[in-house]
Design a protein around this motif. Structure first.
Motif, short mmCIF file in Angstrom:
data_model
loop_
_atom_site.label_atom_id
_atom_site.label_comp_id
_atom_site.label_asym_id
_atom_site.label_seq_id
_atom_site.Cartn_x
_atom_site.Cartn_y
_atom_site.Cartn_z
N ALA A 90 -2.07 0.19 9.81
CA ALA A 90 -0.72 -1.19 9.46
C ALA A 90 -0.95 -1.04 8.08
O ALA A 90 0.71 -1.80 7.73
CB ALA A 90 -2.45 -2.36 9.55
N ASP A 91 -1.47 -0.21 6.92
CA ASP A 91 -1.09 -0.30 5.82
C ASP A 91 0.75 0.64 5.95
O ASP A 91 1.54 0.62 4.90
CB ASP A 91 -1.66 0.44 4.64
N THR A 92 0.41 1.69 7.10
CA THR A 92 1.44 2.90 6.56
C THR A 92 2.68 1.99 7.02
O THR A 92 4.00 2.26 6.69
CB THR A 92 1.08 3.90 7.88
N LYS A 93 2.52 1.40 8.13
CA LYS A 93 3.59 0.82 9.36
C LYS A 93 4.71 -0.48 7.46
O LYS A 93 5.65 -0.66 7.64
CB LYS A 93 3.15 -0.12 9.71
N LEU A 94 3.61 -1.59 6.68
CA LEU A 94 3.58 -2.51 6.08
C LEU A 94 5.02 -1.18 4.47
O LEU A 94 6.04 -1.86 4.30
CB LEU A 94 2.34 -2.70 5.61
N ILE A 95 4.09 -0.69 4.15
CA ILE A 95 4.47 0.10 3.27
C ILE A 95 5.60 0.65 3.95
O ILE A 95 7.37 0.25 3.39
CB ILE A 95 3.72 1.65 2.67
N ASP A 96 6.53 1.36 5.37
CA ASP A 96 7.09 1.16 5.62
C ASP A 96 8.59 0.84 6.10
O ASP A 96 9.55 0.75 5.78
CB ASP A 96 6.93 2.69 7.13
N ALA A 97 7.52 -0.59 6.53
CA ALA A 97 8.69 -1.70 6.04
C ALA A 97 9.38 -2.34 4.98
O ALA A 97 10.23 -3.33 4.90
CB ALA A 97 8.14 -3.03 6.58
N GLY A 98 8.55 -2.01 3.74
CA GLY A 98 9.32 -2.06 2.47
C GLY A 98 8.27 -2.98 1.50
O GLY A 98 8.80 -3.71 0.28
N ALA A 99 7.03 -2.72 2.02
CA ALA A 99 5.90 -4.21 1.24
C ALA A 99 5.52 -3.27 -0.32
O ALA A 99 5.88 -2.35 -0.38
CB ALA A 99 4.97 -4.18 1.93
N ILE A 100 5.82 -4.39 -1.60
CA ILE A 100 6.38 -3.37 -2.14
C ILE A 100 4.40 -3.60 -3.42
O ILE A 100 4.23 -3.08 -4.26
CB ILE A 100 6.95 -3.83 -3.30
N ALA A 101 4.04 -4.07 -2.24
CA ALA A 101 2.38 -4.74 -2.67
C ALA A 101 1.32 -5.31 -0.99
O ALA A 101 2.55 -5.74 -0.32
CB ALA A 101 1.99 -5.92 -3.79
N ILE A 102 0.00 -5.04 -0.58
CA ILE A 102 -0.40 -5.07 0.09
C ILE A 102 -1.88 -6.30 -0.29
O ILE A 102 -2.45 -5.59 -0.86
CB ILE A 102 -0.86 -3.88 0.84
N ILE A 103 -2.22 -6.74 0.79
CA ILE A 103 -2.90 -7.98 0.37
C ILE A 103 -4.04 -7.59 1.43
O ILE A 103 -3.77 -7.86 2.97
CB ILE A 103 -2.94 -8.90 0.28
N GLY A 104 -4.80 -7.06 1.33
CA GLY A 104 -5.57 -6.44 2.50
C GLY A 104 -7.21 -5.76 1.85
O GLY A 104 -7.19 -5.15 0.38
N HIS A 105 -7.97 -5.28 2.41
CA HIS A 105 -8.57 -5.68 3.71
C HIS A 105 -9.15 -6.92 3.66
O HIS A 105 -9.70 -7.31 3.36
CB HIS A 105 -9.06 -3.83 4.70
N LEU A 106 -9.99 -6.55 4.53
CA LEU A 106 -11.18 -7.80 5.17
C LEU A 106 -12.50 -7.37 4.90
O LEU A 106 -13.41 -7.65 3.78
CB LEU A 106 -10.95 -8.45 6.34
N THR A 107 -12.57 -5.84 5.47
CA THR A 107 -14.37 -5.39 4.85
C THR A 107 -13.32 -4.41 3.64
O THR A 107 -12.93 -4.19 3.71
CB THR A 107 -14.62 -5.19 5.82
N SER A 108 -15.06 -3.78 3.46
CA SER A 108 -14.90 -2.42 1.99
C SER A 108 -14.48 -1.51 3.15
O SER A 108 -13.61 -0.98 3.09
CB SER A 108 -16.49 -2.84 1.85
N ASP A 109 -15.11 -1.27 4.28
CA ASP A 109 -15.13 -0.33 5.08
C ASP A 109 -13.96 0.16 5.46
O ASP A 109 -12.62 1.14 5.31
CB ASP A 109 -15.73 -0.13 6.62
N GLN A 110 -12.97 -1.15 5.91
CA GLN A 110 -10.90 -1.04 6.19
C GLN A 110 -10.33 -0.68 5.02
O GLN A 110 -9.13 0.26 4.76
CB GLN A 110 -11.00 -2.30 6.74
#
Length: 382
Positions: A90-110
């Motif tokens: 998910a994070d790889t896809k978001l960054i490749d799409a141009g995300a300059i920041a990511i809000i996430g994830h829900l749990t500590s493991d992820q």
């Protein structure tokens, strides 16, 4: 534009209105892409959907006010499915799409898994819910608006021993979210035993293996304790409480903030009445801003807001204020986030320390008549 909450986020809304007017003719500006990644389906789906909805509410408000320097925010959403592979993908896809920041994830493991991707690529990962202490006191691109597991474990142990006067307790925890449960339990045990309490038994299980809770509960009961700390998802916590009740055992029940959610109440029923938990967010704060948020959320999504939706909303607004200071650029965003001090959230002021960890109080909530009621504010700050 009429702000949804008149006195909230004035420092954000007023500049945005100015920028909106100034850039009204610049409709060709490309959107500012912010990524969102969390578990939207599966065991913790309720909490993930609430988190996403809160972030989306904030984005809609910001865009209605003109965006960031006249640049609208586009929220790209990915489901990490609650798996390590899903988080990284998910994070790889978001960054490749141009995300300059990511809000996430829900749990500590992820979050730990996603962190490997975002840190390697120099992208800010901002969490509203992941509290693992494995990411505390690091100079990196990770920031959060929720207290760490160390803070919550220490605070809860002090409360149970000193305020509840419980000197012996049993612990059962789901090790599938080990980066959350293990640091929390470790901090709890260190403080609890340091104060003079004793942990009679600690039982670990894997939710993925569909455990026999009746067997695990019997191990707890055989120790003779009358208090149990459950560190598990809302559904599992409810199942454990039901199993305890079916065995005609009635110990005092405590749980972690991981268990908060309507699933706990819906599936636990009377068996979770009087259960207590420690939280880093007071969902019952009497502020008019929070009341207005709850009303607007229910109107928008036809469902009551939960703690993840409130935290997601605040976190997106805090990110937007930092982005105003960088004029929508990822350059300097880590420094800008730390510089946002005494940010006015829904229930009070929010500040981040020099490592990007939040500074805010803790609260105790109790299930009373099927609702989470706040009964105490802990005099403890990280």
């Amino acid at each position: 534009m009429e702000a949804i909450m008149p006195n909230l986020f004035n420092r954000l809304i007023i500049p945005l209105l100015i920028f909106s007017t100034f850039f009204s003719s610049c409709s060709t500006k490309p959107p500012l892409i912010i990524g969102f990644s969390a578990e939207l389906t599966g065991r913790n789906g309720e909490l993930g959907v609430g988190l996403r909805n809160g972030v989306q509410m904030a984005v809609d408000e910001i865009n209605a006010a003109g965006g960031i320097d006249g640049q609208k925010i586009q929220l790209l959403v990915e489901d990490d499915f609650g798996t390590p592979q899903g988080a990284k993908a998910a994070d790889t896809k978001l960054i490749d799409a141009g995300a300059i920041a990511i809000i996430g994830h829900l749990t500590s493991d992820q979050t730990i898994e996603g962190y490997e991707i975002t840190e390697a690529r120099g992208v800010v990962l901002l969490s509203a819910t992941a509290s693992t202490s494995l990411l505390t006191e690091k100079k990196d691109h990770f920031f959060r608006t929720v207290a760490s597991t160390d803070t919550m474990g220490n605070g809860f142990a002090s409360y149970i021993f000193s305020k509840k006067r419980i000197t012996q307790i049993a612990i059962i925890c789901d090790q599938d979210n080990a980066t959350y449960s293990e640091p929390l339990v470790r901090a709890f045990k260190e403080t609890y035993t340091g104060l003079g309490g004793s942990v009679a038994i600690e039982v670990k299980y894997s939710a993925a293996s569909s455990p026999d809770f009746s067997f695990l509960i019997e191990n707890l009961r055989e120790t003779g304790v009358n208090s149990v700390l459950i560190v598990a998802s809302p559904y599992d916590t409810a199942m454990i409480a039901q199993t305890i009740s079916l065995g005609n055992w009635s110990p005092s029940l405590f749980t972690s903030s991981w268990a908060l959610g309507e699933v706990l109440i819906q599936n636990g029923g009377n068996t979770v009445e009087n259960m207590e938990t420690v939280i880093a967010y007071d969902t019952n704060d009497p502020s008019p801003e929070l009341a207005q948020f709850k009303s607007t959320y229910e109107m928008n999504f036809n469902a009551p807001s939960i703690f993840t939706s409130m935290e997601g909303y605040e976190t997106m607004h805090l990110l937007a204020e930092a982005l105003l200071n960088t004029h929508g650029s990822a350059d300097g965003l880590p420094e800008a986030l730390i510089e946002v001090q005494n940010f006015e959230g829904l229930t009070g002021l929010i500040s981040l320390d020099s490592y990007g960890d939040v500074v805010r109080p803790l609260f105790i909530q109790k299930v009373i008549d099927g609702k989470f009621e706040t009964i105490e504010k802990l005099d403890l700050m990280r």
